[in-house]
Design an enzyme around this catalytic site. Structure first.
Site, PDB file in Angstrom:
ATOM      1  N   ASP A 102      -3.902   2.208  -2.495  1.00 58.34           N
ATOM      2  CA  ASP A 102      -3.190   3.363  -3.033  1.00 58.34           C
ATOM      3  C   ASP A 102      -4.093   4.597  -2.977  1.00 58.34           C
ATOM      4  OD1 ASP A 102      -1.171   1.549  -3.628  1.00 58.34           O
ATOM      5  OD2 ASP A 102      -1.949   1.174  -5.632  1.00 58.34           O
ATOM      6  N   SER A 122      -3.085  -3.750  -3.115  1.00 56.78           N
ATOM      7  CA  SER A 122      -2.420  -2.515  -2.702  1.00 56.78           C
ATOM      8  C   SER A 122      -3.445  -1.412  -2.476  1.00 56.78           C
ATOM      9  CB  SER A 122      -1.417  -2.075  -3.783  1.00 56.78           C
ATOM     10  OG  SER A 122      -0.594  -1.035  -3.325  1.00 56.78           O
ATOM     11  N   SER A 180       0.841  -1.192   0.000  1.00 60.13           N
ATOM     12  CA  SER A 180       0.000   0.000   0.000  1.00 60.13           C
ATOM     13  C   SER A 180       0.877   1.243   0.000  1.00 60.13           C
ATOM     14  CB  SER A 180      -0.920   0.043   1.238  1.00 60.13           C
ATOM     15  OG  SER A 180      -1.909  -0.963   1.173  1.00 60.13           O
TER      16      SER A 180
END
Length: 395
Positions: A312, A310, A272
């Site tokens: 983001d 992830s 992340s």
């Protein structure tokens, strides 16, 4: 039941293990920011500190938590200005590049287009504890006695490899210290604060920051960025294939048909990243949303593909006095930048995000914790790759 001498012995052992980890980190080769290696993305010059704090009024506070051989985490606080953010709100917007994460307060930020608290970054299972601690800290202020609603903003990345994340070690005291010690000037980078236990591109990740100052002919505005880097992909530095050359990149097992022996290296590029963009350009929340979306372009330059696992997130805000919002104002009378003046601000943010990621990687130190060790990226090898690709880094 353990007798007192045994409990004391356990505490001493844990303290010594933590000290050994810090000593090992201190004995590592000196770290360097991207520009020390000749890596200077983009065309605009950085601000005085090349950090988010180059945006006047923005302050950063960090608390690093290293306890025994299991806790490697912390808190990073970003304060938009010196006043009470609840009383004098700043316009803001959040862009979600990939929503695999926990970003407390995000829906109200995008609904109302403003921040009413500082921003906290920490580890995944501590976001709610951090949010509660910041709420208590703000509600205790003398001018907050009648407040019955508060939208605290907390982002996170998962440092569960190096950190015993299930123990949820972030305390209210750590949050208060991060908020109360926030300051302008240089920003600590690497394995500090919310970046203490993070991993990026299979190497030790961390906190990174950068800024850009636009020429007066383009408004003279400053754009500052801070990242919490804990993501994967195929690392490239100003286009040079550093990840491939150093034999560490996402999907390496499948591509090279080899067994992964590095333990923490993530073959899927998961992880992340939280990106915070501050600017003194007077922007509406609509144009801040556009600005936040450009953060993903800077992230992509470093080799991220915003993988499935992830989280983001890019949060952007403006500190300009002309767009501040009093919490009880019946009307808003603001002077803001027009769409046609946004392009240079976009460019500055993309470049500063890219450099912030490099700073997070290059300043991070090898860290051991929770039964794992994650190495810092070897800067001598990075220099070799850059030279081989004609980027001629400084000696």
């Amino acid at each position: 039941m353990l007798h007192a001498p045994h409990r004391l012995s356990l505490r001493l052992t844990a303290a010594l293990l933590g000290l050994c980890a810090l000593v090992a980190s201190a004995q590592e080769a000196p770290r360097a920011r991207a520009r020390d290696l000749g890596v200077a993305p983009g065309i605009f010059a950085p601000g005085k500190y090349n950090a988010i704090t180059d945006v006047a009024g923005v302050r950063v506070g960090q608390v690093t938590l290293v306890e025994g051989d299991t806790v490697r985490t912390g808190v990073t606080a970003i304060l938009p200005h010196a006043g009470n953010v609840y009383r004098s709100r700043v316009p803001a917007a959040l862009h979600v590049g990939n929503g695999f994460g926990k970003f407390v307060g995000s829906t109200q930020v995008n609904e109302l287009g403003e921040l009413e608290t500082p921003i906290l970054l920490t580890c995944t299972l501590c976001v709610w504890k951090a949010a509660d601690a910041m709420a208590e800290w703000m509600l205790a202020k003398p001018d907050m006695q009648q407040v019955r609603s508060l939208n605290v903003v907390v982002g996170e990345t998962n440092d569960g490899g190096l950190n015993d994340i299930r123990s949820r070690p972030v305390t209210a005291d750590a949050v208060r210290r991060a908020l109360e010690t926030a300051q302008s000037g240089p920003v600590q980078e690497g394995s500090v604060g919310a970046g203490t236990g993070t991993v990026a591109f299979g190497w030790k990740g961390g906190i990174g920051s950068s800024s850009r100052k636009l020429p007066e002919s383009l408004g003279g505005w400053t754009v500052g960025v801070l990242v919490q880097a804990n993501f994967g992909g195929v690392l490239q530095v100003e286009g040079a294939p550093v990840g491939r050359e150093l034999d560490r990149y996402a999907f390496q097992n499948a591509v090279a048909a080899q067994e992964n022996t590095r333990g923490l290296a993530d073959d899927r590029g998961d992880g992340s990243v939280i990106i915070v963009i501050a600017t003194d350009a007077p922007l509406s929340d609509r144009n801040l949303r556009r600005l936040a979306s450009r953060g993903m372009m800077g992230l992509g330059r470093t080799g991220s593909s915003a993988s499935n696992g992830s989280g983001d997130y890019v949060l952007a805000f403006s500190t300009a006095e002309s767009v501040r919002r009093a919490f009880d104002a019946p009307q808003l009378q603001t002077t803001e930048l027009a769409n046609e003046a946004m392009s240079a601000v976009f460019q500055a943010s993309v470049d500063a995000v890219e450099e912030s990621v490099y700073n997070a990687l290059f300043m991070a130190t090898t860290t051991s914790g929770n039964g794992q060790t994650v190495e810092a990226i070897p800067l001598d090898r990075v220099r070799e790759v850059l030279r081989a690709h004609g980027l001629a880094p400084k000696q």
